[in-house]
Design a protein around this motif. Structure first.
Motif, short mmCIF file in Angstrom:
data_model
loop_
_atom_site.label_atom_id
_atom_site.label_comp_id
_atom_site.label_asym_id
_atom_site.label_seq_id
_atom_site.Cartn_x
_atom_site.Cartn_y
_atom_site.Cartn_z
N GLN A 3 19.02 14.67 16.25
CA GLN A 3 18.08 13.60 16.39
C GLN A 3 17.14 14.32 17.52
O GLN A 3 15.80 14.20 17.48
N TRP A 16 13.11 15.23 17.06
CA TRP A 16 12.24 14.26 18.09
C TRP A 16 11.21 15.08 19.02
O TRP A 16 10.04 15.04 18.91
N VAL A 63 23.82 8.75 20.52
CA VAL A 63 23.12 7.92 19.57
C VAL A 63 23.58 6.43 19.92
O VAL A 63 22.68 5.37 19.63
N LEU A 67 14.76 6.69 18.79
CA LEU A 67 15.84 6.39 18.05
C LEU A 67 15.81 4.79 17.26
O LEU A 67 16.29 4.70 16.38
N GLU A 79 13.96 4.48 14.57
CA GLU A 79 14.63 4.82 13.29
C GLU A 79 15.92 4.12 12.96
O GLU A 79 16.76 4.34 11.97
#
Length: 144
Positions: free
Chosen positions: A19, A23, A59, A112, A115
């Motif tokens: 991630q 990003w 996450v 995030l 997403e």
């Protein structure tokens, strides 16, 4: 060599987190200055290193995990040395620096959330609430 690969060489932790690696190029594509990208990479890398040390999945964090990072920043020994006498006692990063280091972490969690990964951003922001005493400002993460 792409800018992302250079950043991953400088901070290998970024390459270990898919991630994060996805990003940072977004900011390059949006035309952010190289120094801004570098600052974002540094702040996020330091946070991800803390997550790895603490065994936290970045996450799925909690506010408590972010709090551990803020505490690390505020207790970090001063680069000026322990013998330097200053108004802030010479220990920990200045509040402005802590805030600066939190910006990429907050932006990373904003990304995030878009997403669909965490349900909320554990960093959040200080907010202004009209009518509250002391100017109505609700504190963010940084002291002072």
């Amino acid at each position: 060599m792409s800018g992302t690969l250079v950043l991953e060489e400088k901070w290998p932790v970024l390459g270990r987190h898919v991630q994060a690696a996805g990003w940072l190029p977004v900011w390059t594509d949006l035309g952010r200055a190289p120094r801004t990208i570098d600052a974002y990479a540094r702040g996020l890398a330091e946070y991800l290193e803390m997550c790895e040390r603490e065994g936290v999945d970045p996450v799925t964090p909690s506010r408590a995990h972010v709090g551990v990072y803020v505490r690390e920043l505020t207790e970090r020994p001063s680069r000026r040395g322990a013998n330097v006498v200053s108004l802030d006692s010479g220990s920990g990063l200045a509040n402005a620096t802590v805030t600066q280091r939190m910006v990429p972490v907050r932006l990373f969690y904003d990304h995030l959330m878009k997403e669909g990964l965490p349900e909320s951003n554990p960093v959040g922001r200080g907010r202004f609430t009209p009518g509250r005493r002391g100017g109505g400002h609700q504190r963010g993460w940084c002291p002072g």
